[in-house]
Design an enzyme around this catalytic site. Structure first.
Site, PDB file in Angstrom:
ATOM      1  N   GLY A  16       0.844  -1.197   0.000  1.00  0.00           N
ATOM      2  CA  GLY A  16       0.000   0.000   0.000  1.00  0.00           C
ATOM      3  C   GLY A  16       0.873   1.238   0.000  1.00  0.00           C
ATOM      4  O   GLY A  16       2.002   1.214  -0.499  1.00  0.00           O
ATOM      5  N   SER A  17       0.368   2.291   0.576  1.00  0.00           N
ATOM      6  CA  SER A  17       1.072   3.573   0.504  1.00  0.00           C
ATOM      7  C   SER A  17       2.223   3.647   1.518  1.00  0.00           C
ATOM      8  O   SER A  17       2.210   2.951   2.545  1.00  0.00           O
ATOM      9  CB  SER A  17       0.093   4.711   0.767  1.00  0.00           C
ATOM     10  OG  SER A  17      -0.396   4.628   2.088  1.00  0.00           O
ATOM     11  N   THR A  18       3.176   4.497   1.233  1.00  0.00           N
ATOM     12  CA  THR A  18       4.310   4.682   2.144  1.00  0.00           C
ATOM     13  C   THR A  18       3.835   5.231   3.484  1.00  0.00           C
ATOM     14  O   THR A  18       4.324   4.833   4.546  1.00  0.00           O
ATOM     15  CB  THR A  18       5.351   5.617   1.498  1.00  0.00           C
ATOM     16  OG1 THR A  18       5.808   5.002   0.285  1.00  0.00           O
ATOM     17  CG2 THR A  18       6.546   5.843   2.412  1.00  0.00           C
ATOM     18  N   ALA A  19       2.828   6.117   3.448  1.00  0.00           N
ATOM     19  CA  ALA A  19       2.337   6.705   4.705  1.00  0.00           C
ATOM     20  C   ALA A  19       1.793   5.616   5.626  1.00  0.00           C
ATOM     21  O   ALA A  19       2.100   5.584   6.824  1.00  0.00           O
ATOM     22  CB  ALA A  19       1.257   7.741   4.402  1.00  0.00           C
ATOM     23  N   THR A  20       0.995   4.708   5.088  1.00  0.00           N
ATOM     24  CA  THR A  20       0.454   3.627   5.910  1.00  0.00           C
ATOM     25  C   THR A  20       1.577   2.688   6.344  1.00  0.00           C
ATOM     26  O   THR A  20       1.592   2.196   7.479  1.00  0.00           O
ATOM     27  CB  THR A  20      -0.643   2.863   5.145  1.00  0.00           C
ATOM     28  OG1 THR A  20      -1.641   3.796   4.748  1.00  0.00           O
ATOM     29  CG2 THR A  20      -1.277   1.799   6.012  1.00  0.00           C
ATOM     30  N   GLY A  21       2.520   2.446   5.446  1.00  0.00           N
ATOM     31  CA  GLY A  21       3.668   1.597   5.803  1.00  0.00           C
ATOM     32  C   GLY A  21       4.401   2.132   7.025  1.00  0.00           C
ATOM     33  O   GLY A  21       4.796   1.374   7.915  1.00  0.00           O
TER      34      GLY A  21
ATOM     35  N   CYS B   3       2.064  -0.898  -8.836  1.00  0.00           N
ATOM     36  CA  CYS B   3       3.177  -0.426  -7.994  1.00  0.00           C
ATOM     37  C   CYS B   3       4.441  -0.255  -8.815  1.00  0.00           C
ATOM     38  O   CYS B   3       5.043   0.806  -8.808  1.00  0.00           O
ATOM     39  CB  CYS B   3       3.429  -1.342  -6.802  1.00  0.00           C
ATOM     40  SG  CYS B   3       2.658  -2.938  -6.835  1.00  0.00           S
TER      41      CYS B   3
ATOM     42  N   GLU C 119       5.692  -3.501   0.949  1.00  0.00           N
ATOM     43  CA  GLU C 119       5.816  -3.164  -0.471  1.00  0.00           C
ATOM     44  C   GLU C 119       5.028  -1.881  -0.665  1.00  0.00           C
ATOM     45  O   GLU C 119       3.806  -1.886  -0.686  1.00  0.00           O
ATOM     46  CB  GLU C 119       5.268  -4.320  -1.305  1.00  0.00           C
ATOM     47  CG  GLU C 119       5.836  -4.352  -2.698  1.00  0.00           C
ATOM     48  CD  GLU C 119       4.911  -3.715  -3.689  1.00  0.00           C
ATOM     49  OE1 GLU C 119       4.881  -2.448  -3.709  1.00  0.00           O
ATOM     50  OE2 GLU C 119       4.230  -4.429  -4.403  1.00  0.00           O
TER      51      GLU C 119
HETATM   52  O1  TXE Z   1      -3.490   3.007   0.308  1.00  0.00           O
HETATM   53  P1  TXE Z   1      -3.439   2.795   1.867  1.00  0.00           P
HETATM   54  P2  TXE Z   1      -4.713   3.469  -0.598  1.00  0.00           P
HETATM   55  C1  TXE Z   1      -0.484   4.318  -3.360  1.00  0.00           C
HETATM   56  C2  TXE Z   1      -1.110   5.126  -4.462  1.00  0.00           C
HETATM   57  C3  TXE Z   1      -2.401   5.572  -3.868  1.00  0.00           C
HETATM   58  C4  TXE Z   1      -2.068   5.664  -2.393  1.00  0.00           C
HETATM   59  C5  TXE Z   1      -3.255   5.474  -1.468  1.00  0.00           C
HETATM   60  O2  TXE Z   1      -0.291   6.234  -4.755  1.00  0.00           O
HETATM   61  O3  TXE Z   1      -2.812   6.813  -4.332  1.00  0.00           O
HETATM   62  O4  TXE Z   1      -1.122   4.651  -2.168  1.00  0.00           O
HETATM   63  O5  TXE Z   1      -3.922   4.228  -1.739  1.00  0.00           O
HETATM   64  C6  TXE Z   1      -5.038  -0.367   5.035  1.00  0.00           C
HETATM   65  N1  TXE Z   1      -2.726   0.305   9.542  1.00  0.00           N
HETATM   66  N2  TXE Z   1      -0.657   2.919  -3.569  1.00  0.00           N
HETATM   67  O6  TXE Z   1      -5.592   4.461   0.085  1.00  0.00           O
HETATM   68  O7  TXE Z   1      -4.169   3.867   2.566  1.00  0.00           O
HETATM   69  C7  TXE Z   1      -6.179   0.004   4.133  1.00  0.00           C
HETATM   70  O8  TXE Z   1      -7.402  -0.288   4.754  1.00  0.00           O
HETATM   71  C8  TXE Z   1      -2.873  -0.805   8.800  1.00  0.00           C
HETATM   72  C9  TXE Z   1       0.506   2.190  -3.944  1.00  0.00           C
HETATM   73  O9  TXE Z   1      -5.363   2.232  -1.084  1.00  0.00           O
HETATM   74  O10 TXE Z   1      -2.014   2.560   2.209  1.00  0.00           O
HETATM   75  C10 TXE Z   1      -5.878  -0.836   2.906  1.00  0.00           C
HETATM   76  O11 TXE Z   1      -6.299  -2.175   3.097  1.00  0.00           O
HETATM   77  N3  TXE Z   1      -3.533  -0.830   7.623  1.00  0.00           N
HETATM   78  C11 TXE Z   1       0.357   0.742  -3.721  1.00  0.00           C
HETATM   79  C12 TXE Z   1      -4.358  -0.809   2.838  1.00  0.00           C
HETATM   80  O12 TXE Z   1      -3.918  -0.437   4.153  1.00  0.00           O
HETATM   81  C13 TXE Z   1      -4.061   0.316   7.196  1.00  0.00           C
HETATM   82  C14 TXE Z   1      -0.974   0.173  -4.060  1.00  0.00           C
HETATM   83  C15 TXE Z   1      -3.783   0.162   1.819  1.00  0.00           C
HETATM   84  O13 TXE Z   1      -4.285   1.460   2.085  1.00  0.00           O
HETATM   85  C16 TXE Z   1      -3.945   1.505   7.931  1.00  0.00           C
HETATM   86  C17 TXE Z   1      -2.064   1.011  -3.654  1.00  0.00           C
HETATM   87  C18 TXE Z   1      -3.244   1.474   9.154  1.00  0.00           C
HETATM   88  N4  TXE Z   1      -3.069   2.567   9.919  1.00  0.00           N
HETATM   89  C19 TXE Z   1      -1.868   2.337  -3.437  1.00  0.00           C
HETATM   90  N5  TXE Z   1      -4.534   2.476   7.232  1.00  0.00           N
HETATM   91  C20 TXE Z   1       1.406  -0.122  -4.324  1.00  0.00           C
HETATM   92  N6  TXE Z   1       2.666   0.110  -4.051  1.00  0.00           N
HETATM   93  O14 TXE Z   1       1.092  -1.071  -4.978  1.00  0.00           O
HETATM   94  C21 TXE Z   1      -5.015   1.908   6.094  1.00  0.00           C
HETATM   95  N7  TXE Z   1      -4.736   0.609   6.078  1.00  0.00           N
END
Ligand code: TXE
Length: 478
Positions: free
Chosen positions: A231-236, A287, A253
């Site tokens: 997912g996103s770097t911020a959530t990571g 990604c 990732e």
């Molecule tokens: O990602 P999030 P989103 C990038 C892309 C996109 C941005 C946001 O640029 O615009 O990320 O996408 C869960 N603790 N990528 O909103 O928010 C959430 O419920 C644990 C790149 O989809 O990171 C979801 O299941 N989990 C990427 C998952 O995290 C949490 C692919 C991803 O959500 C959480 C997609 C927390 N605190 C988006 N908060 C790639 N590299 O492939 C949320 N989630």
């Protein structure tokens, strides 16, 4: 039949899947078709207490699952791959409607096929015990044991494939798994889990449906020993913080902004098709897609023209349209990011070669393939992850400058170099990215490890390294 789900009346194979996961009723969060915005079903909204129960069940089931041994777990994973193939068309159609990606091209049917392939590879890959010392001074071996419960948190762009990436290796190594799909693509993932659970023992693989609060609880849960996150770097970063509490091992990732460098030795006509799919696979929502393209001055115009010609021949449309190979953006937030970055680039004087305005005739979230030329580093469309169908093409005259640009951002998932293979390999060695492809971009293989550097995360998936990443090493000394 619910009034919310008119498409069910057509008795398509995906309608049966929706019924099976209980998504055809009116309870839960309404889920739109990405292309038409009509409601296709309802996703359950589960509580933190239900998540806790899921983790407890997975924890109880884990010792018996591990106790089955590698051979039996592999047999079950191979059966799971067969089950995916038996349900392939239903899964692909549901994925296409919920995520937006077309059935054809490197999209929904391709994604479901990849699920079966990754399951089979996880089932058949061998992770041998290593003999570390065997001489007159002693004997020591290193082997890999299950961790326990793995939490899998996924995104909305390749929801089925990434779920399989996260759980196949984990299950093979004797872990059980709790999956929290993205709130944007919950139904497809729950349907996939239902298909897999036709052959797996109870509670080995459990899905929980909900928003980020559930993700947060799963990643910080005291009984989760490993978190697989894409997912996103911020959530990571938040997941790294919560791992300070439970000391969960992490595979992250995260986002990328992959650079491609076209060397003077490249042949524009020969590479145009592969450049196109490197950038626009899944309508750019990938990604490790090519997100900024650096082209040598000597063939800049030829590459731009060749890419524009390929783009003109690629139909965009509703995912269920058999002719379409490009679809809508999955959600409004992503659509706004892409449209905003292109508008900003135009305002700053970049040249829109093709595309550049919403394709409203196709639907609310359609944005056409957009090539943006005469643009430079420092422009947000170059420096930020667009995650959609807009590619900035930057001119360079010295390879050193292109390498400096490629390395100039704080991400490093993938990259590519195009041209003479030996020259390209020499340039690849100077690039900071987890994978550097030569004359292609973004192809992954279940035996080739994949992962990022810098803010794109850490940890490897796939192959033997992927099995190790969902296990704990144990030394037996003596
Ligand atoms: O990602 P999030 P989103 C990038 C892309 C996109 C941005 C946001 O640029 O615009 O990320 O996408 C869960 N603790 N990528 O909103 O928010 C959430 O419920 C644990 C790149 O989809 O990171 C979801 O299941 N989990 C990427 C998952 O995290 C949490 C692919 C991803 O959500 C959480 C997609 C927390 N605190 C988006 N908060 C790639 N590299 O492939 C949320 N989630």
């Amino acid at each position: 039949m619910s009034k919310h789900t008119p498409v069910l009346q057509a008795e398509t194979p995906d309608a049966a899947l929706l019924r099976r996961i209980g998504a055809d009723g009116g309870d839960g969060r309404s889920v739109p078709d990405a292309a038409t915005r009509e409601t296709i079903g309802h996703a359950p909204v589960q509580s933190v207490a239900e998540l806790d129960q899921a983790v407890a069940r997975a924890r109880t089931a884990q010792p018996a699952w591990e106790g089955l041994g590698h051979a039996e777990r592999s047999r079950l994973l191979l059966a799971a791959a067969d089950a995916v193939e038996e349900n392939a068309e239903a899964l692909a159609r549901l994925l296409s409607r919920e995520q937006g990606k077309p059935l054809n091209g490197p999209n929904a049917r391709f994604e479901v096929g990849a699920c079966a392939a990754w399951l089979r590879t996880a089932a058949s890959t061998v992770l041998d015990t290593e003999v570390l010392l065997d001489d007159e001074t002693g004997h020591a071996e290193l082997s890999y044991r299950a961790i326990g419960v793995v939490g899998a948190i996924g995104p909305w762009n390749w929801p089925l494939m990434i779920t399989i990436w996260q759980v196949a290796a984990a299950l093979r190594m004797g872990n059980t798994a709790v999956v929290k799909p993205s709130e944007y693509t919950t139904l497809s993932v729950l349907a996939l889990l239902a298909v897999l659970n036709d052959v797996l023992p109870p509670d080995v693989l459990i899905g929980v449906s909900g928003d980020r609060e559930l993700g947060s609880r799963l990643s910080s849960h005291p009984h989760v020993g490993k978190v697989m996150f894409t997912g996103s770097t911020a959530t990571g970063r938040r997941i790294v913080e919560s791992s300070a509490q439970n000391l969960a091992r992490l595979t992250l990732e995260l986002g990328g902004n992959d650079a491609g460098i076209v060397l003077p030795s490249a042949d524009p006509a020969a590479i145009a098709q592969d450049l196109f799919w490197g950038a626009f696979i899944n309508t750019g929502q990938t990604c490790a897609a090519l997100k900024r393209l650096y082209v040598h001055d000597s063939l800049y115009d030829a590459v731009v023209d060749a890419l524009a010609a390929v783009a003109a021949a690629m139909p965009m449309g509703n995912g269920l349209d058999e002719d379409a190979v490009l679809g809508p953006l999955q959600n409004r937030a992503q659509f706004d990011i892409v449209a905003g970055l292109v508008d900003d680039a135009r305002r700053q004087g970049a040249r829109i070669v093709t595309g550049g305005a919403p394709a409203s005739d196709l639907g609310e979230l359609f944005y056409p393939v957009t090539l943006v030329a005469d643009i430079a580093d420092g422009t947000p469309l170059v420096d930020e992850e667009q995650f959609g169908p807009a590619l900035p093409i930057i001119r360079y005259s010295e390879v050193d400058d292109a390498v400096r640009s490629a390395n100039g951002l704080d991400v490093g998932l993938g990259a590519s170099v195009w041209g003479d293979r030996d020259e390209a390999r020499a340039v690849a060695a100077r690039i900071q990215a987890g994978t550097v492809w030569i004359n292609s971009h973004g192809g992954v293989h279940p035996m080739i490890p994949f992962g990022g550097v810098k803010s794109s995360g850490y940890g490897l998936e796939f192959g033997v390294e992927g099995l190790k990443s969902v296990a704990v090493p144990q030394v037996v000394n003596g």
